[in-house]
Write a protein that holds these residues in place. Sequence first.
Motif, mmCIF file in Angstrom:
data_model
loop_
_atom_site.group_PDB
_atom_site.id
_atom_site.type_symbol
_atom_site.label_atom_id
_atom_site.label_comp_id
_atom_site.label_asym_id
_atom_site.label_seq_id
_atom_site.Cartn_x
_atom_site.Cartn_y
_atom_site.Cartn_z
ATOM 1 N N ASP A 107 19.471 44.696 135.110
ATOM 2 C CA ASP A 107 19.838 45.903 134.360
ATOM 3 C C ASP A 107 21.348 45.992 134.185
ATOM 4 O OD1 ASP A 107 17.305 46.870 133.942
ATOM 5 O OD2 ASP A 107 17.324 48.239 135.652
ATOM 6 N N ALA A 108 21.750 46.459 133.012
ATOM 7 C CA ALA A 108 23.164 46.701 132.741
ATOM 8 C C ALA A 108 23.299 48.097 132.151
ATOM 9 C CB ALA A 108 23.713 45.665 131.776
ATOM 10 N N ILE A 109 24.085 48.916 132.802
ATOM 11 C CA ILE A 109 24.404 50.239 132.271
ATOM 12 C C ILE A 109 25.657 50.043 131.423
ATOM 13 C CG2 ILE A 109 25.237 52.530 132.867
ATOM 14 C CD1 ILE A 109 23.318 52.430 135.238
ATOM 15 N N VAL A 110 25.497 50.254 130.130
ATOM 16 C CA VAL A 110 26.590 50.022 129.187
ATOM 17 C C VAL A 110 26.989 51.343 128.545
ATOM 18 C CG1 VAL A 110 27.349 48.739 127.164
ATOM 19 C CG2 VAL A 110 25.662 47.718 128.710
ATOM 20 N N VAL A 111 28.251 51.674 128.656
ATOM 21 C CA VAL A 111 28.823 52.839 127.987
ATOM 22 C C VAL A 111 30.175 52.366 127.466
ATOM 23 C CG1 VAL A 111 29.622 55.214 128.257
ATOM 24 C CG2 VAL A 111 27.652 54.423 129.543
ATOM 25 N N ALA A 112 30.207 52.019 126.171
ATOM 26 C CA ALA A 112 31.417 51.403 125.634
ATOM 27 C C ALA A 112 31.599 51.702 124.159
ATOM 28 C CB ALA A 112 31.367 49.902 125.859
ATOM 29 N N ARG A 113 32.864 51.754 123.750
ATOM 30 C CA ARG A 113 33.240 51.961 122.345
ATOM 31 C C ARG A 113 33.482 50.638 121.623
ATOM 32 N NH1 ARG A 113 36.355 56.563 120.733
ATOM 33 N NH2 ARG A 113 37.821 55.106 119.829
ATOM 34 N N SER A 114 33.661 49.563 122.367
ATOM 35 C CA SER A 114 33.920 48.255 121.768
ATOM 36 C C SER A 114 33.371 47.187 122.709
ATOM 37 C CB SER A 114 35.415 48.061 121.536
ATOM 38 O OG SER A 114 36.080 47.928 122.773
ATOM 39 N N ASN A 115 33.627 45.934 122.393
ATOM 40 C CA ASN A 115 33.119 44.847 123.222
ATOM 41 C C ASN A 115 33.995 44.552 124.433
ATOM 42 O OD1 ASN A 115 30.708 44.197 121.861
ATOM 43 N ND2 ASN A 115 31.883 43.232 120.236
ATOM 44 N N LYS A 116 35.221 45.053 124.467
ATOM 45 C CA LYS A 116 36.088 44.863 125.623
ATOM 46 C C LYS A 116 35.738 45.921 126.662
ATOM 47 C CE LYS A 116 40.810 44.349 127.149
ATOM 48 N NZ LYS A 116 42.230 44.475 126.827
ATOM 49 N N VAL A 117 35.306 45.452 127.843
ATOM 50 C CA VAL A 117 34.801 46.365 128.868
ATOM 51 C C VAL A 117 35.286 45.972 130.262
ATOM 52 C CG1 VAL A 117 32.703 47.016 127.618
ATOM 53 C CG2 VAL A 117 32.671 45.021 129.109
#
Length: 174
Positions: free
Chosen positions: A131-141
């Motif tokens: 599982d990956a919790i993703v909260v991002a505005r772009s691909n740089k994280v």
Amino acid sequence: MAAIFPVPICRKVPLSFLLFIAMVTTATVWSVRSGFLWTGICLVAVTAPLAALYWWMLHVNPSKTRIIIDDGDLLVDAPPFLKANQPMTSISRAFVANMNDEDEFRDMKKEQCMAFFGYKNGIFKTASNKDAIVVARSNKVLCLETPERWFLLGPKDLDGLIQAVGQVIPVKNA
């Protein structure tokens, strides 16, 4: 004191949506004035509820999304898909990466999320089925690995988040 990092959607998405609504409004007015009353009524009946739903999805929920670092805990609040809490001590590694450059994150499967125009919010499955919790505005994280899951976080102030996490655990920059 808690450090709060909002993750709003990029401005071009709600602005594009408002432009679309303006076009539909223009078509509705034209239909009614040209004698196509029922076409105008149908446009209003279909577009108004969908517009309200999409406005909620594209503006209201992302404006409430935030990442909080407080007392050694990481809290990700991303309505309506997730609310996750993780002690910072359980993070095994932290690094900055571009999701498109990492094999683990390049082709993630969508589970419970929304993703468009670079904005991602929700739960995904990585290449190794974690599982990956993703909260991002772009691909740089900022990538945070725990035994159970990944956190891929990309708020508006990514450098501030990296600095806040770096005060608790070491962060490897890309």
